[in-house]
Design a protein around this motif. Structure first.
Motif, PDB file in Angstrom:
ATOM      1  N   ALA A 128       0.837  -1.205   0.000  1.00  0.00           N
ATOM      2  CA  ALA A 128       0.000   0.000   0.000  1.00  0.00           C
ATOM      3  C   ALA A 128       0.870   1.253   0.000  1.00  0.00           C
ATOM      4  O   ALA A 128       0.589   2.231  -0.708  1.00  0.00           O
ATOM      5  CB  ALA A 128      -0.926  -0.011   1.214  1.00  0.00           C
ATOM      6  N   ALA A 129       1.958   1.223   0.788  1.00  0.00           N
ATOM      7  CA  ALA A 129       2.869   2.374   0.818  1.00  0.00           C
ATOM      8  C   ALA A 129       3.538   2.556  -0.539  1.00  0.00           C
ATOM      9  O   ALA A 129       3.689   3.686  -1.025  1.00  0.00           O
ATOM     10  CB  ALA A 129       3.919   2.166   1.902  1.00  0.00           C
ATOM     11  N   PHE A 130       3.903   1.447  -1.154  1.00  0.00           N
ATOM     12  CA  PHE A 130       4.553   1.535  -2.461  1.00  0.00           C
ATOM     13  C   PHE A 130       3.564   2.027  -3.516  1.00  0.00           C
ATOM     14  O   PHE A 130       3.933   2.756  -4.436  1.00  0.00           O
ATOM     15  CB  PHE A 130       5.105   0.170  -2.863  1.00  0.00           C
ATOM     16  CG  PHE A 130       6.002   0.213  -4.064  1.00  0.00           C
ATOM     17  CD1 PHE A 130       7.263   0.776  -3.987  1.00  0.00           C
ATOM     18  CD2 PHE A 130       5.576  -0.301  -5.277  1.00  0.00           C
ATOM     19  CE1 PHE A 130       8.095   0.825  -5.092  1.00  0.00           C
ATOM     20  CE2 PHE A 130       6.398  -0.250  -6.390  1.00  0.00           C
ATOM     21  CZ  PHE A 130       7.664   0.304  -6.294  1.00  0.00           C
ATOM     22  N   ALA A 131       2.301   1.635  -3.380  1.00  0.00           N
ATOM     23  CA  ALA A 131       1.285   2.103  -4.328  1.00  0.00           C
ATOM     24  C   ALA A 131       1.121   3.610  -4.251  1.00  0.00           C
ATOM     25  O   ALA A 131       0.965   4.290  -5.271  1.00  0.00           O
ATOM     26  CB  ALA A 131      -0.049   1.401  -4.060  1.00  0.00           C
ATOM     27  N   GLU A 132       1.173   4.165  -3.030  1.00  0.00           N
ATOM     28  CA  GLU A 132       1.094   5.618  -2.871  1.00  0.00           C
ATOM     29  C   GLU A 132       2.269   6.299  -3.572  1.00  0.00           C
ATOM     30  O   GLU A 132       2.127   7.367  -4.157  1.00  0.00           O
ATOM     31  CB  GLU A 132       1.101   5.979  -1.378  1.00  0.00           C
ATOM     32  CG  GLU A 132      -0.202   5.667  -0.659  1.00  0.00           C
ATOM     33  CD  GLU A 132      -1.366   6.488  -1.206  1.00  0.00           C
ATOM     34  OE1 GLU A 132      -1.173   7.691  -1.453  1.00  0.00           O
ATOM     35  OE2 GLU A 132      -2.439   5.906  -1.404  1.00  0.00           O
ATOM     36  N   PHE A 133       3.403   5.642  -3.534  1.00  0.00           N
ATOM     37  CA  PHE A 133       4.592   6.215  -4.158  1.00  0.00           C
ATOM     38  C   PHE A 133       4.464   6.287  -5.680  1.00  0.00           C
ATOM     39  O   PHE A 133       5.132   7.089  -6.331  1.00  0.00           O
ATOM     40  CB  PHE A 133       5.824   5.384  -3.776  1.00  0.00           C
ATOM     41  CG  PHE A 133       7.075   5.820  -4.462  1.00  0.00           C
ATOM     42  CD1 PHE A 133       7.764   6.935  -4.027  1.00  0.00           C
ATOM     43  CD2 PHE A 133       7.562   5.131  -5.565  1.00  0.00           C
ATOM     44  CE1 PHE A 133       8.914   7.349  -4.661  1.00  0.00           C
ATOM     45  CE2 PHE A 133       8.709   5.539  -6.208  1.00  0.00           C
ATOM     46  CZ  PHE A 133       9.393   6.649  -5.751  1.00  0.00           C
ATOM     47  N   GLN A 134       3.609   5.456  -6.246  1.00  0.00           N
ATOM     48  CA  GLN A 134       3.490   5.421  -7.703  1.00  0.00           C
ATOM     49  C   GLN A 134       2.976   6.745  -8.282  1.00  0.00           C
ATOM     50  O   GLN A 134       3.071   6.968  -9.495  1.00  0.00           O
ATOM     51  CB  GLN A 134       2.597   4.268  -8.144  1.00  0.00           C
ATOM     52  CG  GLN A 134       3.155   2.892  -7.790  1.00  0.00           C
ATOM     53  CD  GLN A 134       4.628   2.757  -8.145  1.00  0.00           C
ATOM     54  OE1 GLN A 134       5.051   3.026  -9.254  1.00  0.00           O
ATOM     55  NE2 GLN A 134       5.431   2.337  -7.163  1.00  0.00           N
ATOM     56  N   VAL A 135       2.463   7.626  -7.427  1.00  0.00           N
ATOM     57  CA  VAL A 135       2.153   8.988  -7.877  1.00  0.00           C
ATOM     58  C   VAL A 135       3.422   9.640  -8.412  1.00  0.00           C
ATOM     59  O   VAL A 135       3.414  10.322  -9.440  1.00  0.00           O
ATOM     60  CB  VAL A 135       1.556   9.817  -6.721  1.00  0.00           C
ATOM     61  CG1 VAL A 135       1.421  11.281  -7.134  1.00  0.00           C
ATOM     62  CG2 VAL A 135       0.207   9.258  -6.305  1.00  0.00           C
ATOM     63  N   LEU A 136       4.532   9.398  -7.717  1.00  0.00           N
ATOM     64  CA  LEU A 136       5.805   9.957  -8.164  1.00  0.00           C
ATOM     65  C   LEU A 136       6.312   9.255  -9.420  1.00  0.00           C
ATOM     66  O   LEU A 136       7.002   9.868 -10.234  1.00  0.00           O
ATOM     67  CB  LEU A 136       6.839   9.852  -7.041  1.00  0.00           C
ATOM     68  CG  LEU A 136       6.543  10.676  -5.791  1.00  0.00           C
ATOM     69  CD1 LEU A 136       7.666  10.521  -4.769  1.00  0.00           C
ATOM     70  CD2 LEU A 136       6.343  12.143  -6.141  1.00  0.00           C
TER      71      LEU A 136
END
Length: 217
Positions: free
Chosen positions: A184-192
């Motif tokens: 989930a944390a990595f998915a949030e990073f995919q914005v970047l």
């Protein structure tokens, strides 16, 4: 300090970095008294017809559209001066060069932003995150109902065995929850990740240096 060694105003060696041992060797081979060469270079050295002169480069400030041309060399009794002329560069060549730099800048900024998330993990481990996520989702979905046989694990059961060793107590459920939390944390990073792709697309499409310069992370 760069120096040149001349004999009767004819270049023998240089420009080379000052090295007392090397200079002595050159002067000795030229028949000069190498013992007159000091350990440190402070001022021009004149030994008969042999001179050791400091080299000074004159380089004007450049814009991105400029480069240095072939330098003009002038020698006096005190120094050798290399004066670099400024020449204009081809616009398209500079544009492609700056485009490559901008893409590298974008990728470096993205990598820096990603570092806090993946700094504790070797690169080879991050390549297996997608499969870990798939295993965790499948197991947690089964755990919710516990109907039928547990799903076949591709990697999580092996990871769990390694984490527990001979006497560990971590369960597959706990590991799956941890993997899902990290995913989930990595998915949030995919914005970047999307931001990196957008800026890279803009850089590839830019037709002017001004347009490239305007692209900032």
């Amino acid at each position: 300090m760069q120096i040149e060694i001349l004999r009767n105003d004819r270049l023998i060696a240089g420009p080379i970095p000052w090295d007392a041992s090397r200079v002595r060797d050159i002067i000795m081979r030229q028949g000069g008294d190498y013992r007159l060469v000091p350990n440190g270079f402070i001022s021009p050295i004149h030994i008969g017809s042999i001179s050791v002169l400091p080299v000074r480069s004159v380089k004007p400030e450049l814009t991105v559209m400029q480069a240095y041309g072939q330098p003009e060399r002038t020698a006096s009794n005190d120094e050798v001066v290399y004066t670099y002329p400024v020449v204009e560069r081809d616009y398209d060549e500079v544009l492609e060069e700056q485009r490559a730099k901008k893409l590298n800048e974008i990728n470096n900024a993205y990598t820096t932003a990603a570092a806090p998330l993946i700094k504790e993990y070797p690169e080879v481990e991050t390549k297996g995150w997608d499969q870990q996520k798939a295993d965790a989702e499948a197991y947690l979905a089964w755990h919710e109902t516990q109907q039928g046989e547990p799903p076949q694990m591709m990697v999580l059961d092996k990871i769990l065995a390694g984490r527990n060793g001979e006497d560990g107590t971590e369960t597959l459920y706990e590991l799956s929850v941890a993997v899902q939390r990290n995913a989930a944390a990595f998915a949030e990073f995919q914005v970047l990740t999307g931001k990196r792709q957008r800026l890279a697309k803009l850089a590839r499409a830019a037709e002017t240096l001004e347009a490239l310069e305007a692209i900032q992370w």
